[in-house]
Design a protein around this motif. Structure first.
Motif, PDB file in Angstrom:
ATOM      1  N   ASP A 294       7.587   5.473   0.317  1.00 10.04           N
ATOM      2  CA  ASP A 294       6.241   5.458   0.883  1.00 10.04           C
ATOM      3  C   ASP A 294       5.337   4.528   0.088  1.00 10.04           C
ATOM      4  OD1 ASP A 294       4.572   6.717   3.051  1.00 10.04           O
ATOM      5  OD2 ASP A 294       3.293   7.113   1.313  1.00 10.04           O
ATOM      6  N   LEU A 295       5.482   4.507  -1.229  1.00 10.69           N
ATOM      7  CA  LEU A 295       4.713   3.559  -2.036  1.00 10.69           C
ATOM      8  C   LEU A 295       5.009   2.121  -1.610  1.00 10.69           C
ATOM      9  CD1 LEU A 295       5.153   5.218  -5.551  1.00 10.69           C
ATOM     10  CD2 LEU A 295       2.970   4.913  -4.361  1.00 10.69           C
ATOM     11  N   LEU A 296       6.282   1.824  -1.363  1.00  7.44           N
ATOM     12  CA  LEU A 296       6.659   0.472  -0.949  1.00  7.44           C
ATOM     13  C   LEU A 296       6.131   0.141   0.439  1.00  7.44           C
ATOM     14  CD1 LEU A 296      10.346   0.472  -2.233  1.00  7.44           C
ATOM     15  CD2 LEU A 296       8.420  -0.788  -3.233  1.00  7.44           C
ATOM     16  N   MET A 297       6.147   1.108   1.342  1.00  2.52           N
ATOM     17  CA  MET A 297       5.612   0.884   2.681  1.00  2.52           C
ATOM     18  C   MET A 297       4.115   0.614   2.631  1.00  2.52           C
ATOM     19  SD  MET A 297       7.682   3.659   5.021  1.00  2.52           S
ATOM     20  CE  MET A 297       6.758   3.204   6.490  1.00  2.52           C
ATOM     21  N   GLN A 298       3.393   1.388   1.820  1.00  2.00           N
ATOM     22  CA  GLN A 298       1.948   1.181   1.704  1.00  2.00           C
ATOM     23  C   GLN A 298       1.644  -0.147   1.019  1.00  2.00           C
ATOM     24  OE1 GLN A 298      -0.146   3.113   3.263  1.00  2.00           O
ATOM     25  NE2 GLN A 298       1.484   4.532   3.852  1.00  2.00           N
ATOM     26  N   ARG A 299       2.478  -0.517   0.067  1.00  2.00           N
ATOM     27  CA  ARG A 299       2.297  -1.793  -0.625  1.00  2.00           C
ATOM     28  C   ARG A 299       2.462  -2.951   0.358  1.00  2.00           C
ATOM     29  NH1 ARG A 299       4.901  -5.757  -3.677  1.00  2.00           N
ATOM     30  NH2 ARG A 299       3.904  -6.173  -5.686  1.00  2.00           N
ATOM     31  N   GLN A 300       3.488  -2.870   1.197  1.00  2.00           N
ATOM     32  CA  GLN A 300       3.720  -3.919   2.182  1.00  2.00           C
ATOM     33  C   GLN A 300       2.597  -3.965   3.215  1.00  2.00           C
ATOM     34  OE1 GLN A 300       6.962  -4.089   5.404  1.00  2.00           O
ATOM     35  NE2 GLN A 300       7.853  -5.240   3.697  1.00  2.00           N
ATOM     36  N   LYS A 301       2.092  -2.795   3.587  1.00  2.00           N
ATOM     37  CA  LYS A 301       0.981  -2.742   4.552  1.00  2.00           C
ATOM     38  C   LYS A 301      -0.238  -3.454   3.994  1.00  2.00           C
ATOM     39  CE  LYS A 301      -1.511  -1.083   8.075  1.00  2.00           C
ATOM     40  NZ  LYS A 301      -2.892  -1.292   7.645  1.00  2.00           N
ATOM     41  N   LEU A 302      -0.551  -3.241   2.727  1.00  2.00           N
ATOM     42  CA  LEU A 302      -1.706  -3.898   2.124  1.00  2.00           C
ATOM     43  C   LEU A 302      -1.513  -5.408   2.046  1.00  2.00           C
ATOM     44  CD1 LEU A 302      -2.564  -1.450  -0.808  1.00  2.00           C
ATOM     45  CD2 LEU A 302      -3.915  -1.865   1.254  1.00  2.00           C
ATOM     46  N   ALA A 303      -0.268  -5.841   1.833  1.00  2.00           N
ATOM     47  CA  ALA A 303       0.010  -7.274   1.670  1.00  2.00           C
ATOM     48  C   ALA A 303       0.096  -8.006   3.001  1.00  2.00           C
ATOM     49  CB  ALA A 303       1.305  -7.464   0.889  1.00  2.00           C
ATOM     50  N   THR A 304       0.624  -7.353   4.040  1.00  2.00           N
ATOM     51  CA  THR A 304       0.907  -8.054   5.301  1.00  2.00           C
ATOM     52  C   THR A 304       0.092  -7.551   6.479  1.00  2.00           C
ATOM     53  OG1 THR A 304       2.677  -6.539   5.988  1.00  2.00           O
ATOM     54  CG2 THR A 304       3.285  -8.364   4.517  1.00  2.00           C
ATOM     55  N   GLY A 305      -0.522  -6.374   6.319  1.00  2.00           N
ATOM     56  CA  GLY A 305      -1.275  -5.804   7.434  1.00  2.00           C
ATOM     57  C   GLY A 305      -0.432  -4.995   8.394  1.00  2.00           C
ATOM     58  N   ARG A 306       0.847  -4.853   8.100  1.00  2.00           N
ATOM     59  CA  ARG A 306       1.708  -4.070   8.993  1.00  2.00           C
ATOM     60  C   ARG A 306       2.728  -3.274   8.179  1.00  2.00           C
ATOM     61  NH1 ARG A 306       3.321  -9.348   9.131  1.00  2.00           N
ATOM     62  NH2 ARG A 306       5.516  -9.758   8.638  1.00  2.00           N
ATOM     63  N   TYR A 307       3.166  -2.172   8.767  1.00  2.00           N
ATOM     64  CA  TYR A 307       4.161  -1.332   8.125  1.00  2.00           C
ATOM     65  C   TYR A 307       5.563  -1.856   8.405  1.00  2.00           C
ATOM     66  CZ  TYR A 307       0.728   2.327   7.106  1.00  2.00           C
ATOM     67  OH  TYR A 307      -0.329   3.027   6.614  1.00  2.00           O
ATOM     68  N   ALA A 308       6.437  -1.660   7.449  1.00  2.00           N
ATOM     69  CA  ALA A 308       7.848  -1.957   7.666  1.00  2.00           C
ATOM     70  C   ALA A 308       8.439  -0.889   8.594  1.00  2.00           C
ATOM     71  CB  ALA A 308       8.595  -1.961   6.345  1.00  2.00           C
ATOM     72  N   GLY A 309       9.564  -1.238   9.217  1.00  2.00           N
ATOM     73  CA  GLY A 309      10.259  -0.260  10.037  1.00  2.00           C
ATOM     74  C   GLY A 309      10.813   0.870   9.188  1.00  2.00           C
ATOM     75  N   PRO A 310      11.127   2.005   9.788  1.00  2.00           N
ATOM     76  CA  PRO A 310      11.587   3.169   9.023  1.00  2.00           C
ATOM     77  C   PRO A 310      12.901   2.953   8.284  1.00  2.00           C
ATOM     78  CG  PRO A 310      11.883   3.506  11.385  1.00  2.00           C
ATOM     79  CD  PRO A 310      11.066   2.269  11.241  1.00  2.00           C
ATOM     80  N   ASP A 311      13.686   1.940   8.705  1.00  2.00           N
ATOM     81  CA  ASP A 311      14.969   1.694   8.059  1.00  2.00           C
ATOM     82  C   ASP A 311      14.924   0.469   7.135  1.00  2.00           C
ATOM     83  OD1 ASP A 311      14.635  -0.141  10.054  1.00  2.00           O
ATOM     84  OD2 ASP A 311      16.674   0.021  10.854  1.00  2.00           O
ATOM     85  N   TYR A 312      13.715  -0.027   6.828  1.00  2.00           N
ATOM     86  CA  TYR A 312      13.597  -1.228   6.002  1.00  2.00           C
ATOM     87  C   TYR A 312      14.007  -0.947   4.564  1.00  2.00           C
ATOM     88  CZ  TYR A 312      11.617  -5.355   3.757  1.00  2.00           C
ATOM     89  OH  TYR A 312      11.441  -6.500   3.020  1.00  2.00           O
ATOM     90  N   PHE A 313      13.582   0.194   4.037  1.00  2.00           N
ATOM     91  CA  PHE A 313      13.929   0.568   2.667  1.00  2.00           C
ATOM     92  C   PHE A 313      15.070   1.580   2.684  1.00  2.00           C
ATOM     93  CE2 PHE A 313       9.350  -0.470   2.508  1.00  2.00           C
ATOM     94  CZ  PHE A 313       9.419  -1.583   1.680  1.00  2.00           C
ATOM     95  N   THR A 314      15.918   1.494   1.682  1.00  2.00           N
ATOM     96  CA  THR A 314      17.062   2.402   1.618  1.00  2.00           C
ATOM     97  C   THR A 314      16.614   3.823   1.412  1.00  2.00           C
ATOM     98  OG1 THR A 314      17.274   2.068  -0.763  1.00  2.00           O
ATOM     99  CG2 THR A 314      18.563   0.625   0.667  1.00  2.00           C
ATOM    100  N   LEU A 315      17.376   4.758   1.957  1.00  2.00           N
ATOM    101  CA  LEU A 315      17.127   6.179   1.743  1.00  2.00           C
ATOM    102  C   LEU A 315      17.956   6.650   0.571  1.00  2.00           C
ATOM    103  CD1 LEU A 315      17.220   7.424   5.443  1.00  2.00           C
ATOM    104  CD2 LEU A 315      15.201   6.973   4.030  1.00  2.00           C
ATOM    105  N   ASP A 316      17.335   7.401  -0.350  1.00  2.00           N
ATOM    106  CA  ASP A 316      18.035   7.850  -1.551  1.00  2.00           C
ATOM    107  C   ASP A 316      18.255   9.348  -1.522  1.00  2.00           C
ATOM    108  OD1 ASP A 316      18.013   5.226  -2.880  1.00  2.00           O
ATOM    109  OD2 ASP A 316      15.854   5.536  -2.891  1.00  2.00           O
TER     110      ASP A 316
END
Length: 316
Positions: A294-316
């Motif tokens: 979620d931190l990475l998704m919010q970081r990308q949103k601030l940088a690009t204005g859009r959220y990554a897809g739900p499968d963009y980051f690996t699930l741990d």
């Protein structure tokens, strides 16, 4: 007592009677006041630039963790790769503070993280229950340290603490601290089982007087785990301990912290309670598994204005 005890308070940790007298002499916690202050601080608004800085700081404070019976070397290697490079598409994304694994997987993590600044932490002392002999707990710790762990997360004997056998708890922490050698010791209080905020404050002081480098809320295996009011009480304890002894102790909030918004609330709590010196991975950690995405998704949103897809980051 042994030299790992805080020198100025060595006489306190000499018997159950002296420990009981000291810990019961600590100021009581106003439960309503602690709840209200934590709730008030959680409403603080963080603007865009400060939010981006806070997200990067929170990423750098994460102990990326896998503590399941089904853990495999492959899973640990994948987690270590993510710890070093959380966002493969963005080399500017900060690495996490540490990965935390069981003792038998420390060597795998050490090999996978070779040459990186990410530390390897390991749980020990019959995690998560703590129900074993001192000899086994020390051996468990020594195994992880020998494999290369730089940090040890131990659990206190909550049964002994709640039964009033405070000296047993203190002596176990001291013995495990000795077994750590140069490794830092995080002492898990399992606050969800301590029942009261007064017990959280007392357990925090007991751990610090016995040599803890960090005090940690929980194993993540018991509910409730980390909460803002409990972390507030622990932050007050490390602040007051430093004022009394000159020794700085870290705090780790673990369990149930899942979103960037949650993480930022903890950072505000740290700043307003213990002070900005604790806003550093050396002194504050977030134990989590799902938080990092979620931190990475919010970081990308601030940088690009859009959220990554739900499968963009690996699930741990």
């Amino acid at each position: 007592m042994v030299s790992t005890l805080t020198t100025a308070f060595a006489d306190v940790v000499s018997s159950n009677a002296t420990l009981r007298a000291f810990l019961r002499g600590l100021p009581g916690v106003d439960r309503v006041g602690a709840d209200q202050r934590a709730a008030m601080l959680s409403t603080r608004s963080i603007k865009t630039t400060a939010k981006a800085q806070a997200i990067d700081l929170a990423i750098g404070m994460v102990d990326l963790t896998t503590l399941e019976g089904a853990d495999t070397p492959g899973k640990v290697r994948a987690m270590c790769a993510k710890a070093v490079r959380p966002d493969p598409a963005d080399p500017a994304a900060p690495h996490v503070a540490a990965v935390c694994v069981y003792p038998d997987l420390v060597a795998v993590a050490i090999e996978a993280l070779a040459g990186s600044p990410v530390k390897v932490a390991s749980v020990s002392t019959a995690f998560p229950s703590g129900r074993s002999s001192l000899e086994v707990k020390v051996a468990d710790t020594a195994l992880a340290v020998a494999a290369g762990a730089a940090e040890i997360d131990m659990v206190i004997d909550r049964g002994a603490f709640l039964a009033g056998d405070l000296l047993k708890v203190a002596e176990e922490i001291t013995a495990v601290k000795q077994a750590c050698g140069e490794a830092h010791l995080k002492v898990i209080l399992e606050t969800g089982e301590l029942a009261t905020y007064d017990n959280v404050r007392r357990a925090s002081w007991l751990a610090m007087l016995s040599g803890a480098d960090f005090i940690k809320t929980s194993t993540g295996k018991v509910s409730p785990a980390a909460t803002l009011p409990v972390t507030l009480v622990m932050l007050e304890a490390v602040r007051d301990h430093r004022a009394a002894t000159g020794r700085m102790v870290g705090v780790k909030a673990a369990g149930g912290i899942r979103t960037a918004k949650d993480a930022i609330r903890y950072l505000v709590l740290v700043s307003e309670t213990a002070g900005e010196e604790w806003l550093d991975p050396a002194w504050f950690r977030l134990g989590a598994s799902s938080l990092l995405n979620d931190l990475l998704m919010q970081r990308q949103k601030l940088a690009t204005g859009r959220y990554a897809g739900p499968d963009y980051f690996t699930l741990d």
